[in-house]
Design a protein around this motif. Structure first.
Motif, mmCIF file in Angstrom:
data_model
loop_
_atom_site.group_PDB
_atom_site.id
_atom_site.type_symbol
_atom_site.label_atom_id
_atom_site.label_comp_id
_atom_site.label_asym_id
_atom_site.label_seq_id
_atom_site.Cartn_x
_atom_site.Cartn_y
_atom_site.Cartn_z
ATOM 1 N N CYS A 58 27.021 -56.424 22.480
ATOM 2 C CA CYS A 58 26.788 -55.132 23.141
ATOM 3 C C CYS A 58 27.722 -54.960 24.328
ATOM 4 O O CYS A 58 28.353 -53.911 24.496
ATOM 5 C CB CYS A 58 25.324 -55.047 23.579
ATOM 6 S SG CYS A 58 24.952 -53.744 24.766
ATOM 7 N N VAL A 62 17.814 -52.286 27.379
ATOM 8 C CA VAL A 62 18.370 -53.485 26.748
ATOM 9 C C VAL A 62 18.317 -54.661 27.721
ATOM 10 O O VAL A 62 17.931 -55.784 27.350
ATOM 11 C CB VAL A 62 19.826 -53.230 26.297
ATOM 12 C CG1 VAL A 62 20.490 -54.520 25.831
ATOM 13 C CG2 VAL A 62 19.868 -52.177 25.200
ATOM 14 N N TYR A 86 23.194 -52.892 20.000
ATOM 15 C CA TYR A 86 22.301 -54.013 20.326
ATOM 16 C C TYR A 86 20.977 -53.878 19.568
ATOM 17 O O TYR A 86 20.490 -54.857 18.970
ATOM 18 C CB TYR A 86 22.042 -54.068 21.826
ATOM 19 C CG TYR A 86 20.921 -55.022 22.218
ATOM 20 C CD1 TYR A 86 21.194 -56.363 22.446
ATOM 21 C CD2 TYR A 86 19.602 -54.576 22.331
ATOM 22 C CE1 TYR A 86 20.175 -57.249 22.770
ATOM 23 C CE2 TYR A 86 18.579 -55.450 22.663
ATOM 24 C CZ TYR A 86 18.864 -56.789 22.884
ATOM 25 O OH TYR A 86 17.857 -57.661 23.204
ATOM 26 N N LEU A 87 20.383 -52.686 19.618
ATOM 27 C CA LEU A 87 19.098 -52.477 18.948
ATOM 28 C C LEU A 87 19.211 -52.754 17.448
ATOM 29 O O LEU A 87 18.302 -53.343 16.837
ATOM 30 C CB LEU A 87 18.614 -51.042 19.192
ATOM 31 C CG LEU A 87 18.249 -50.692 20.643
ATOM 32 C CD1 LEU A 87 17.990 -49.196 20.770
ATOM 33 C CD2 LEU A 87 17.049 -51.486 21.115
ATOM 34 N N SER A 101 24.338 -49.928 23.480
ATOM 35 C CA SER A 101 22.896 -50.197 23.445
ATOM 36 C C SER A 101 22.323 -49.981 22.047
ATOM 37 O O SER A 101 21.475 -50.753 21.584
ATOM 38 C CB SER A 101 22.178 -49.296 24.456
ATOM 39 O OG SER A 101 22.648 -49.534 25.768
#
Length: 433
Positions: A10, A296, A35-36, A32
């Motif tokens: 990320c 995050v 990342y998710l 972000s």
């Protein structure tokens, strides 16, 4: 940290996208969401965090309203009348126009809440006034305007303080009060540097304004001078919230410029609304990106990890604040202030609370650091603004701004070491921290 972890990827994605030219707010949102996805979390959480943060926090509305108020002041004759008043007060001394530059920033600071608005609003006028007839070097005038503009968001109202309140839950009203003494201290440091430079370089003495003209000049500038009184009086009397006060400030600036001074056309008004909308949208995207990225950071438990790490170092509150100063001053050389405020500062807040540091004191220290970043090379946004306004090389502005930067760092050290400089006025008006 595992370089193949979702959080590491990320960060790399955000950095690469930012270097490729994507606005930092968009880069934070994209990183972000990545990342998710990599962490197996619901990617719709990004939208949820963005919407909750933007629509639940009523205080964010104050940001575009303060920007609009500053724009409306700049298109009218409010700024010109303010400069005439300041020149009548301190213009008679050696280096008087330079002292006028500092004084007008103190007064203008109580109206705009933005360093960029301060520089853009009075910067061009001061540049013309100071360089006319070769009175001052163009680079010195530009450097001084950049340095004095730093005062804007320290003396209330302050857009950075609003953003700090957003991430810390500190009281905006007490933050505003806490910035008064530090802002005046910074202005005093600048005036001392101007006085020293005036003697060394034999700056000119302006023609004194006759005392008989002073009442008339003051009367013509009075509506402008009353704006901070209306704004802050509404907040501290309890008549308005800070957000409502921002709306009052914008309405007041429009009424004074359009009806009393009759210096605003429909075209000017349209341009000011359009300009403030563009700036507000830019800041809004930064806030949106920070809200998603901060989720995050929270999921990764970064703030708690930093708190545990610093606890192992056994830092005192003063030692922690010195470390924060160093970190923020270095980051200010590289990053935009709003990004630091919305991304880096939330990570430091839990450690500050654990050490018993007052959140109002911490907030003022943070805001002063971020403002100094605006005149710190190589990024220094105000340096680039004044380079465009003054049309001089940035290296010359950097050379002339360094004495002012040094003086303000000394003032920052005092603010850091002596919390009462910040907390005296809030406590006088009921703050229990």
């Amino acid at each position: 940290m595992n370089i193949a972890s979702p959080f590491s990827i990320c960060i790399v994605a955000m950095t690469v996208l930012a270097f490729l030219g994507l606005p930092i707010g968009h880069a934070m949102i994209a990183g972000s969401i990545l990342y998710l996805w990599l962490a197996g979390l619901d990617m719709g959480t990004a939208a949820e965090q963005l919407l909750n943060g933007m629509y639940v926090n009523y205080i964010i509305l104050a940001v575009p309203l303060f920007i609009l108020a500053a724009e409306l002041m700049n298109i009218g004759s409010m700024t010109e009348r303010l400069l005439q008043f300041c020149n009548a007060i301190v213009g008679r001394f050696r280096g008087g126009l330079a002292q006028v530059n500092v004084l007008q920033s103190i007064i203008f600071a109580g109206m705009s809440g933005s360093a960029i608005a301060d520089a853009a609003g009075t910067g061009k006028m001061m540049q013309v006034m100071m360089t006319a007839g070769g009175k001052y070097r163009a680079s010195y005038a530009a450097a001084l305007t950049a340095a004095t503009s730093v005062i804007g968001p320290i003396i209330p109202p302050s857009i950075p303080m609003i953003l700090y309140a957003l991430v810390s839950d500190a009281s905006i009203g007490y933050l505003f009060l806490g910035g008064v003494v530090p802002g005046l201290l910074m202005a005093f440091a600048q005036m001392v540097i101007v006085a020293i430079g005036a003697r060394r370089e034999n700056f000119p003495v302006e023609k004194p304004t006759p005392l008989r003209d002073l009442p008339g000049i003051t009367w013509r500038a009075l509506p402008t001078l009353m704006m901070p009184v209306v704004l802050l009086g509404g907040i501290y009397s309890g008549a308005t919230t800070p957000t409502e006060a921002a709306a009052v400030a914008a309405a007041y600036a429009l009424l004074i410029s359009a009806l009393l001074y009759r210096s605003v056309s429909l075209r000017d008004f349209y341009r000011s609304v359009l300009g403030s909308a563009r700036v507000s949208a830019s800041i809004g995207m930064l806030i949106a990106g920070a809200l998603v990225f901060n989720y995050v950071v929270t999921v990764e438990n970064i703030p708690n990890d930093i708190k545990i790490l610093l606890a192992g170092w056994e830092l005192t509150p003063l030692g922690f604040l010195i470390l924060v100063n160093v970190i923020l001053l270095v980051l200010g050389c590289l990053l935009e202030g709003t990004t630091i405020l919305l991304v880096v500062v939330p990570v430091l807040i839990p450690a500050a609370k654990a050490l018993g540091i007052d959140m109002v004191h911490f907030g003022i220290v943070v805001v002063v650091n971020i403002m100094l970043g605006l005149i710190t090379p190589p990024y220094g946004l105000l340096l680039f603004v004044m380079t465009r306004i003054a049309n001089v090389p940035i290296r010359d502005i950097v050379r002339d701004v360094m004495p002012f930067l040094f003086a303000m760092v000394v003032a920052l050290a005092l603010i850091t070491a002596l919390p009462d400089l910040v907390l005296w006025l809030p406590r006088l008006l009921g703050y229990q921290g």
